[in-house]
Design a protein around this motif. Structure first.
Motif, PDB file in Angstrom:
ATOM      1  N   MET A   2       0.956   2.810 -20.469  1.00  0.00           N
ATOM      2  CA  MET A   2       0.383   2.629 -19.370  1.00  0.00           C
ATOM      3  C   MET A   2      -0.108   1.355 -18.994  1.00  0.00           C
ATOM      4  SD  MET A   2      -1.412   4.691 -17.150  1.00  0.00           S
ATOM      5  CE  MET A   2      -2.703   5.170 -16.190  1.00  0.00           C
ATOM      6  N   GLY A   3      -0.297   0.710 -19.932  1.00  0.00           N
ATOM      7  CA  GLY A   3      -0.554  -0.905 -19.864  1.00  0.00           C
ATOM      8  C   GLY A   3       0.716  -1.546 -19.111  1.00  0.00           C
ATOM      9  N   ALA A   4       1.921  -1.202 -19.317  1.00  0.00           N
ATOM     10  CA  ALA A   4       3.068  -1.807 -18.618  1.00  0.00           C
ATOM     11  C   ALA A   4       3.084  -1.393 -17.292  1.00  0.00           C
ATOM     12  CB  ALA A   4       4.313  -1.338 -19.433  1.00  0.00           C
ATOM     13  N   ILE A   5       2.723  -0.034 -16.892  1.00  0.00           N
ATOM     14  CA  ILE A   5       2.889   0.381 -15.652  1.00  0.00           C
ATOM     15  C   ILE A   5       1.917  -0.158 -14.703  1.00  0.00           C
ATOM     16  CG2 ILE A   5       2.688   2.482 -14.179  1.00  0.00           C
ATOM     17  CD1 ILE A   5       3.560   3.981 -16.573  1.00  0.00           C
ATOM     18  N   LEU A   6       0.741  -0.500 -15.302  1.00  0.00           N
ATOM     19  CA  LEU A   6      -0.300  -1.287 -14.462  1.00  0.00           C
ATOM     20  C   LEU A   6       0.129  -2.682 -14.261  1.00  0.00           C
ATOM     21  CD1 LEU A   6      -3.502   0.157 -15.907  1.00  0.00           C
ATOM     22  CD2 LEU A   6      -2.553   0.586 -13.404  1.00  0.00           C
ATOM     23  N   LYS A   7       0.628  -3.215 -15.555  1.00  0.00           N
ATOM     24  CA  LYS A   7       1.132  -4.648 -15.251  1.00  0.00           C
ATOM     25  C   LYS A   7       2.391  -4.736 -14.219  1.00  0.00           C
ATOM     26  CE  LYS A   7       2.995  -8.159 -17.949  1.00  0.00           C
ATOM     27  NZ  LYS A   7       3.580  -8.918 -19.367  1.00  0.00           N
ATOM     28  N   TYR A   8       2.996  -3.898 -13.990  1.00  0.00           N
ATOM     29  CA  TYR A   8       4.259  -3.791 -13.190  1.00  0.00           C
ATOM     30  C   TYR A   8       3.682  -3.601 -11.749  1.00  0.00           C
ATOM     31  CZ  TYR A   8       8.363  -2.548 -10.641  1.00  0.00           C
ATOM     32  OH  TYR A   8       9.485  -2.385  -9.567  1.00  0.00           O
ATOM     33  N   ILE A   9       2.606  -2.829 -11.795  1.00  0.00           N
ATOM     34  CA  ILE A   9       2.073  -2.576 -10.383  1.00  0.00           C
ATOM     35  C   ILE A   9       1.466  -3.898  -9.817  1.00  0.00           C
ATOM     36  CG2 ILE A   9       0.262  -1.095  -8.988  1.00  0.00           C
ATOM     37  CD1 ILE A   9       1.245   1.175 -10.749  1.00  0.00           C
ATOM     38  N   MET A  10       0.632  -4.498 -10.690  1.00  0.00           N
ATOM     39  CA  MET A  10      -0.063  -5.598 -10.231  1.00  0.00           C
ATOM     40  C   MET A  10       0.890  -6.743  -9.897  1.00  0.00           C
ATOM     41  SD  MET A  10      -3.226  -4.896 -10.064  1.00  0.00           S
ATOM     42  CE  MET A  10      -3.984  -6.643 -10.071  1.00  0.00           C
ATOM     43  N   MET A  11       2.061  -6.800 -10.548  1.00  0.00           N
ATOM     44  CA  MET A  11       2.704  -8.019 -10.378  1.00  0.00           C
ATOM     45  C   MET A  11       3.502  -7.743  -9.192  1.00  0.00           C
ATOM     46  SD  MET A  11       3.719 -10.637 -11.638  1.00  0.00           S
ATOM     47  CE  MET A  11       4.170 -11.352 -13.350  1.00  0.00           C
ATOM     48  N   TYR A  12       4.073  -6.428  -8.761  1.00  0.00           N
ATOM     49  CA  TYR A  12       4.605  -6.118  -7.570  1.00  0.00           C
ATOM     50  C   TYR A  12       3.554  -6.256  -6.234  1.00  0.00           C
ATOM     51  CZ  TYR A  12       6.699  -3.345  -3.900  1.00  0.00           C
ATOM     52  OH  TYR A  12       7.173  -2.945  -2.752  1.00  0.00           O
ATOM     53  N   ALA A  13       2.374  -6.063  -6.572  1.00  0.00           N
ATOM     54  CA  ALA A  13       1.269  -6.178  -5.572  1.00  0.00           C
ATOM     55  C   ALA A  13       1.194  -7.635  -5.128  1.00  0.00           C
ATOM     56  CB  ALA A  13       0.136  -5.585  -5.717  1.00  0.00           C
ATOM     57  N   ILE A  14       1.065  -8.367  -6.279  1.00  0.00           N
ATOM     58  CA  ILE A  14       0.849  -9.959  -6.003  1.00  0.00           C
ATOM     59  C   ILE A  14       2.238 -10.642  -5.394  1.00  0.00           C
ATOM     60  CG2 ILE A  14       0.679 -12.215  -7.413  1.00  0.00           C
ATOM     61  CD1 ILE A  14      -0.993 -10.591  -9.319  1.00  0.00           C
ATOM     62  N   ILE A  15       3.310 -10.206  -6.087  1.00  0.00           N
ATOM     63  CA  ILE A  15       4.430 -10.680  -5.483  1.00  0.00           C
ATOM     64  C   ILE A  15       4.677 -10.489  -3.919  1.00  0.00           C
ATOM     65  CG2 ILE A  15       7.065 -10.685  -5.116  1.00  0.00           C
ATOM     66  CD1 ILE A  15       6.827 -10.446  -8.494  1.00  0.00           C
ATOM     67  N   ARG A  16       4.155  -9.177  -3.553  1.00  0.00           N
ATOM     68  CA  ARG A  16       4.251  -8.822  -2.371  1.00  0.00           C
ATOM     69  C   ARG A  16       3.392  -9.640  -1.292  1.00  0.00           C
ATOM     70  NH1 ARG A  16       4.028  -2.531   0.272  1.00  0.00           N
ATOM     71  NH2 ARG A  16       3.941  -3.147   2.421  1.00  0.00           N
ATOM     72  N   ALA A  17       2.142  -9.479  -1.752  1.00  0.00           N
ATOM     73  CA  ALA A  17       1.121 -10.252  -1.313  1.00  0.00           C
ATOM     74  C   ALA A  17       1.633 -11.969  -0.759  1.00  0.00           C
ATOM     75  CB  ALA A  17      -0.113 -10.424  -1.816  1.00  0.00           C
ATOM     76  N   VAL A  18       2.046 -12.373  -1.847  1.00  0.00           N
ATOM     77  CA  VAL A  18       2.399 -13.986  -1.637  1.00  0.00           C
ATOM     78  C   VAL A  18       3.741 -13.983  -0.632  1.00  0.00           C
ATOM     79  CG1 VAL A  18       3.751 -15.878  -2.797  1.00  0.00           C
ATOM     80  CG2 VAL A  18       1.742 -14.596  -3.704  1.00  0.00           C
ATOM     81  N   VAL A  19       4.767 -13.123  -0.578  1.00  0.00           N
ATOM     82  CA  VAL A  19       5.958 -13.131   0.223  1.00  0.00           C
ATOM     83  C   VAL A  19       5.113 -12.869   1.600  1.00  0.00           C
ATOM     84  CG1 VAL A  19       7.911 -11.989   0.807  1.00  0.00           C
ATOM     85  CG2 VAL A  19       7.530 -12.566  -1.532  1.00  0.00           C
ATOM     86  N   ALA A  20       4.453 -12.059   1.906  1.00  0.00           N
ATOM     87  CA  ALA A  20       3.779 -11.500   3.332  1.00  0.00           C
ATOM     88  C   ALA A  20       2.914 -12.696   3.719  1.00  0.00           C
ATOM     89  CB  ALA A  20       2.834 -10.359   3.409  1.00  0.00           C
ATOM     90  N   LEU A  21       2.221 -13.396   2.804  1.00  0.00           N
ATOM     91  CA  LEU A  21       1.636 -14.214   2.979  1.00  0.00           C
ATOM     92  C   LEU A  21       2.392 -15.756   3.607  1.00  0.00           C
ATOM     93  CD1 LEU A  21      -1.302 -15.742   3.596  1.00  0.00           C
ATOM     94  CD2 LEU A  21      -1.059 -16.533   1.195  1.00  0.00           C
ATOM     95  N   GLY A  22       3.330 -15.904   2.826  1.00  0.00           N
ATOM     96  CA  GLY A  22       4.435 -16.897   3.227  1.00  0.00           C
ATOM     97  C   GLY A  22       5.205 -16.738   4.606  1.00  0.00           C
ATOM     98  N   PHE A  23       5.676 -15.373   4.706  1.00  0.00           N
ATOM     99  CA  PHE A  23       6.074 -15.152   6.323  1.00  0.00           C
ATOM    100  C   PHE A  23       5.220 -15.282   7.262  1.00  0.00           C
ATOM    101  CE2 PHE A  23       9.408 -12.256   4.039  1.00  0.00           C
ATOM    102  CZ  PHE A  23      10.418 -12.958   4.164  1.00  0.00           C
ATOM    103  N   GLY A  24       3.775 -14.969   6.961  1.00  0.00           N
ATOM    104  CA  GLY A  24       2.778 -14.918   8.238  1.00  0.00           C
ATOM    105  C   GLY A  24       2.475 -16.376   8.159  1.00  0.00           C
ATOM    106  N   ILE A  25       2.659 -17.219   7.494  1.00  0.00           N
ATOM    107  CA  ILE A  25       2.248 -18.482   7.651  1.00  0.00           C
ATOM    108  C   ILE A  25       3.502 -19.273   8.370  1.00  0.00           C
ATOM    109  CG2 ILE A  25       2.041 -20.855   6.704  1.00  0.00           C
ATOM    110  CD1 ILE A  25       0.180 -19.406   4.433  1.00  0.00           C
ATOM    111  N   VAL A  26       4.702 -18.972   8.209  1.00  0.00           N
ATOM    112  CA  VAL A  26       5.893 -19.545   8.778  1.00  0.00           C
ATOM    113  C   VAL A  26       6.093 -18.964  10.194  1.00  0.00           C
ATOM    114  CG1 VAL A  26       8.421 -19.491   8.614  1.00  0.00           C
ATOM    115  CG2 VAL A  26       7.278 -19.878   6.646  1.00  0.00           C
TER     116      VAL A  26
END
Length: 89
Positions: A1-25
């Motif tokens: 269960m912990g590995a799934i949550l870790k994967y979901i959180m990592m995916y969410a963080i990466i998606r947020a950073v990418v979206a923020l980068g595209f937004g700024i550019v």
């Protein structure tokens, strides 16, 4: 269960950073393009004969141009702010 949550959180963080980068550019590119358009409009406006400038001043064209360009900058800012709010929430 912990590995799934870790994967979901990592995916969410990466998606947020990418979206923020595209937004700024994107926001920076839009503002750069608008600033270039404003400069071109100013140069074209200032190169007109005095009689035409007087007629345009009577018709309040400079105010109209300012309102339209201000609205474009405001729209770009609102779109960027919505993207930031979506990422944060």
């Amino acid at each position: 269960m912990g590995a799934i949550l870790k994967y979901i959180m990592m995916y969410a963080i990466i998606r947020a950073v990418v979206a923020l980068g595209f937004g700024i550019v994107t926001y920076g590119a839009i503002l750069y393009a608008l600033n270039n358009a404003i400069n071109e409009i100013r140069m074209a406006y200032n190169s007109m004969p005095a009689e035409v400038l007087q007629f345009l001043a009577i018709a309040e064209v400079p105010k109209s141009i300012g309102i339209v360009l201000g609205a474009m900058v405001a729209a770009a800012s609102i779109r960027f702010a919505k993207r930031i709010a979506f990422i944060g929430g």
